[in-house]
Write a protein that holds these residues in place. Structure first.
Motif, PDB file in Angstrom:
ATOM      1  N   LEU A 253      23.873 -37.559 -13.441  1.00  0.00           N
ATOM      2  CA  LEU A 253      22.865 -38.240 -14.248  1.00  0.00           C
ATOM      3  C   LEU A 253      23.433 -38.569 -15.627  1.00  0.00           C
ATOM      4  N   THR A 254      24.123 -37.624 -16.226  1.00  0.00           N
ATOM      5  CA  THR A 254      24.724 -37.860 -17.536  1.00  0.00           C
ATOM      6  C   THR A 254      25.752 -38.987 -17.464  1.00  0.00           C
ATOM      7  N   GLY A 255      26.609 -38.942 -16.460  1.00  0.00           N
ATOM      8  CA  GLY A 255      27.607 -40.001 -16.289  1.00  0.00           C
ATOM      9  C   GLY A 255      26.967 -41.362 -16.080  1.00  0.00           C
ATOM     10  N   ALA A 256      25.911 -41.401 -15.285  1.00  0.00           N
ATOM     11  CA  ALA A 256      25.223 -42.662 -15.013  1.00  0.00           C
ATOM     12  C   ALA A 256      24.558 -43.216 -16.274  1.00  0.00           C
ATOM     13  N   VAL A 257      24.001 -42.347 -17.098  1.00  0.00           N
ATOM     14  CA  VAL A 257      23.377 -42.778 -18.356  1.00  0.00           C
ATOM     15  C   VAL A 257      24.429 -43.422 -19.257  1.00  0.00           C
ATOM     16  N   ILE A 258      25.569 -42.780 -19.393  1.00  0.00           N
ATOM     17  CA  ILE A 258      26.632 -43.308 -20.258  1.00  0.00           C
ATOM     18  C   ILE A 258      27.192 -44.607 -19.688  1.00  0.00           C
ATOM     19  N   ASN A 259      27.401 -44.643 -18.374  1.00  0.00           N
ATOM     20  CA  ASN A 259      27.902 -45.878 -17.756  1.00  0.00           C
ATOM     21  C   ASN A 259      26.931 -47.030 -17.976  1.00  0.00           C
ATOM     22  N   GLU A 260      25.654 -46.748 -17.842  1.00  0.00           N
ATOM     23  CA  GLU A 260      24.643 -47.790 -18.035  1.00  0.00           C
ATOM     24  C   GLU A 260      24.589 -48.233 -19.499  1.00  0.00           C
ATOM     25  N   LEU A 261      24.664 -47.293 -20.411  1.00  0.00           N
ATOM     26  CA  LEU A 261      24.632 -47.619 -21.836  1.00  0.00           C
ATOM     27  C   LEU A 261      25.801 -48.528 -22.218  1.00  0.00           C
ATOM     28  N   PHE A 262      26.983 -48.251 -21.677  1.00  0.00           N
ATOM     29  CA  PHE A 262      28.175 -49.025 -22.004  1.00  0.00           C
ATOM     30  C   PHE A 262      28.416 -50.165 -21.012  1.00  0.00           C
ATOM     31  N   CYS A 263      27.448 -50.405 -20.129  1.00  0.00           N
ATOM     32  CA  CYS A 263      27.539 -51.482 -19.140  1.00  0.00           C
ATOM     33  C   CYS A 263      28.831 -51.399 -18.331  1.00  0.00           C
ATOM     34  N   THR A 264      29.150 -50.175 -17.908  1.00  0.00           N
ATOM     35  CA  THR A 264      30.344 -49.938 -17.096  1.00  0.00           C
ATOM     36  C   THR A 264      29.947 -49.118 -15.862  1.00  0.00           C
TER      37      THR A 264
ATOM     38  N   GLY B 288      38.511 -61.487 -22.625  1.00  0.00           N
ATOM     39  CA  GLY B 288      37.841 -62.554 -21.889  1.00  0.00           C
ATOM     40  C   GLY B 288      36.536 -62.162 -21.224  1.00  0.00           C
ATOM     41  N   VAL B 289      36.000 -60.984 -21.561  1.00  0.00           N
ATOM     42  CA  VAL B 289      34.725 -60.545 -20.987  1.00  0.00           C
ATOM     43  C   VAL B 289      33.665 -60.623 -22.082  1.00  0.00           C
ATOM     44  N   ASP B 290      32.634 -61.409 -21.835  1.00  0.00           N
ATOM     45  CA  ASP B 290      31.569 -61.552 -22.827  1.00  0.00           C
ATOM     46  C   ASP B 290      30.310 -60.904 -22.261  1.00  0.00           C
ATOM     47  N   ASN B 291      29.889 -59.775 -22.866  1.00  0.00           N
ATOM     48  CA  ASN B 291      28.735 -59.042 -22.355  1.00  0.00           C
ATOM     49  C   ASN B 291      27.804 -58.647 -23.499  1.00  0.00           C
ATOM     50  N   PRO B 292      27.013 -59.596 -24.000  1.00  0.00           N
ATOM     51  CA  PRO B 292      26.080 -59.270 -25.085  1.00  0.00           C
ATOM     52  C   PRO B 292      24.952 -58.341 -24.648  1.00  0.00           C
ATOM     53  N   THR B 293      24.751 -58.172 -23.350  1.00  0.00           N
ATOM     54  CA  THR B 293      23.701 -57.298 -22.825  1.00  0.00           C
ATOM     55  C   THR B 293      23.839 -55.881 -23.370  1.00  0.00           C
ATOM     56  N   MET B 294      25.069 -55.414 -23.502  1.00  0.00           N
ATOM     57  CA  MET B 294      25.316 -54.050 -23.963  1.00  0.00           C
ATOM     58  C   MET B 294      24.721 -53.840 -25.358  1.00  0.00           C
ATOM     59  N   LEU B 295      24.970 -54.779 -26.271  1.00  0.00           N
ATOM     60  CA  LEU B 295      24.457 -54.639 -27.638  1.00  0.00           C
ATOM     61  C   LEU B 295      22.947 -54.862 -27.692  1.00  0.00           C
ATOM     62  N   THR B 296      22.462 -55.817 -26.929  1.00  0.00           N
ATOM     63  CA  THR B 296      21.017 -56.081 -26.883  1.00  0.00           C
ATOM     64  C   THR B 296      20.273 -54.856 -26.359  1.00  0.00           C
ATOM     65  N   GLN B 297      20.793 -54.286 -25.294  1.00  0.00           N
ATOM     66  CA  GLN B 297      20.180 -53.093 -24.704  1.00  0.00           C
ATOM     67  C   GLN B 297      20.177 -51.931 -25.698  1.00  0.00           C
TER      68      GLN B 297
END
Length: 157
Positions: free
Chosen positions: A45-56, A107-116
């Protein structure tokens, strides 16, 4: 190899240090709040939370199935970070912004991470993006402080 190509891996090391500190902090909070008979659940659960937060997200099994099955719980825990761990808002803000910049350079553009992160109350909007040297100093001092705290906890157990 250009300076930029040498700098990105160093900055990513700092991001990983901050993620490690976040993992240790969140896992301790989760374990205290909801003791689960299987430590594996709290770890995942902890790993999944961090992965989701960092969009990884981790697309490997069993992590992918865990994330799908526990989606609402992951989101619930993400919403708690800003309130439960306010001392991590500065390093998380810096790590997320630096990751965004590193990703953009590759070359990866992921504004979702900052918006989230902003929507979760984690991102400090009026904080400037740190210079690489300042970011690495913050990451290393946070990592060293976490190691000292972890060692002290082990010594008292």
């Amino acid at each position: 190899m250009t300076l930029e190509n040498k700098l990105i891996p160093i900055l990513r090391e700092g991001i990983h240090l901050i993620k490690m500190v976040l993992f240790k902090t969140v896992i301790n909070g989760l374990a205290a709040r909801c003791p689960h008979p299987e430590r594996t659940f709290v770890n995942q659960l902890t790993g999944a939370v961090i992965n989701e937060l960092f969009c990884t997200p981790n697309h490997e099994e069993p992590f992918l199935s865990f994330a799908v099955t526990n989606r609402s719980r992951i989101e619930e825990e993400m919403k708690r970070i800003a309130d439960d761990f306010p001392e991590l808002k500065i390093p998380l803000t810096d790590a997320l912004r630096v990751q965004f910049l590193c990703d953009s350079q590759e070359g990866v553009d992921n504004p979702t991470m900052l918006t989230q992160a902003r929507e979760l109350g984690i991102l400090i909007m009026d904080r400037d993006t740190p210079l690489p040297d300042n970011f690495m100093t913050l990451a290393r001092s946070l990592g060293e402080g976490s190691a000292v705290t972890h060692q002290a906890h082990i010594g008292s157990a």
